[in-house]
Design a protein around this motif. Structure first.
Motif, mmCIF file in Angstrom:
data_model
loop_
_atom_site.group_PDB
_atom_site.id
_atom_site.type_symbol
_atom_site.label_atom_id
_atom_site.label_comp_id
_atom_site.label_asym_id
_atom_site.label_seq_id
_atom_site.Cartn_x
_atom_site.Cartn_y
_atom_site.Cartn_z
ATOM 1 N N LEU A 171 76.753 35.635 48.464
ATOM 2 C CA LEU A 171 75.462 35.202 48.791
ATOM 3 C C LEU A 171 75.201 35.897 50.193
ATOM 4 N N ASP A 209 79.588 48.221 39.528
ATOM 5 C CA ASP A 209 78.426 47.460 39.323
ATOM 6 C C ASP A 209 79.352 45.836 40.243
ATOM 7 N N SER A 251 75.407 39.048 51.066
ATOM 8 C CA SER A 251 75.807 40.308 51.631
ATOM 9 C C SER A 251 75.617 41.019 50.519
ATOM 10 N N ARG A 252 74.713 41.050 49.490
ATOM 11 C CA ARG A 252 74.136 41.459 48.401
ATOM 12 C C ARG A 252 73.476 42.603 49.246
ATOM 13 N N GLU A 253 72.617 41.694 50.213
ATOM 14 C CA GLU A 253 71.465 42.539 51.285
ATOM 15 C C GLU A 253 71.993 43.876 51.839
ATOM 16 N N LEU A 274 75.112 45.682 51.393
ATOM 17 C CA LEU A 274 75.375 46.150 51.153
ATOM 18 C C LEU A 274 74.279 46.980 50.640
ATOM 19 N N LEU A 275 73.215 46.815 49.888
ATOM 20 C CA LEU A 275 71.995 47.498 49.310
ATOM 21 C C LEU A 275 71.407 48.572 50.639
ATOM 22 N N ASN A 324 79.545 40.436 41.616
ATOM 23 C CA ASN A 324 81.417 40.066 43.080
ATOM 24 C C ASN A 324 80.982 39.497 44.550
ATOM 25 N N ILE A 325 79.825 39.320 44.252
ATOM 26 C CA ILE A 325 79.259 39.598 45.342
ATOM 27 C C ILE A 325 78.814 38.354 46.509
ATOM 28 N N SER A 350 77.681 43.155 41.404
ATOM 29 C CA SER A 350 76.790 42.843 41.199
ATOM 30 C C SER A 350 76.599 41.034 41.616
#
Length: 143
Positions: A56, A49, A58-60, A62-63, A53-54, A51
């Motif tokens: 702004l 997990d 970058s999350r989308e 990575l998903l 460490n990601i 989340s």
């Protein structure tokens, strides 16, 4: 088709033995033989997990990458299941089963057993716990 000998193969080291015993049982009982193989749901791999460490934005990204990876795993599992069934079917024909049926199933063995319960006369497989808990038909287990 009811009263089938069902060989539950999963690509493990026991799959060849499962196929051979299912062929033997099919011929001995005069029952059709069917080969359901699992496919389409690759083994789950524990992912960290990250989340917290990601950064702004970058999350989308990575998903999206994780979603593409899951899709690729599912395709590989589907193809692996298809090849496994093809080899098992050819082996059954060589051993004397005239027209072995085969079905590629998505999901778990337990889900498959639940769906096909009324069609099975004898189940041959190597995954003991799940098979014993779910099945209401005779089971031939390999060790």
């Amino acid at each position: 088709m009811t009263d089938q000998v069902m060989a539950a193969i999963d690509g493990s080291q026991f799959s060849t033995g499962v196929c051979d015993y299912a062929t033997w049982a099919s011929l001995a009982l005069g029952a059709p033989r069917n080969l359901p193989a699992r496919g389409g749901h690759p083994p789950q791999i524990a992912e960290a997990d990250l989340s917290g460490n990601i950064g702004l934005g970058s999350r989308e990204h990575l998903l999206e990458e994780l979603s593409q990876l899951d899709e690729q795993r599912a395709k590989v599992a589907q193809e692996q299941g298809r090849l496994m069934l093809q080899a098992a079917r050819e082996r059954a024909i060589e051993d004397g089963v005239a027209e072995p049926a085969s079905r590629q199933r998505n999901g778990t063995l337990v889900e498959t057993l639940d769906e096909l319960q009324n069609e099975i006369r004898l189940l041959v497989g190597s995954t003991t716990t799940a098979m014993l808990r779910k099945s209401r038909v005779p089971i031939l287990l390999l060790r």
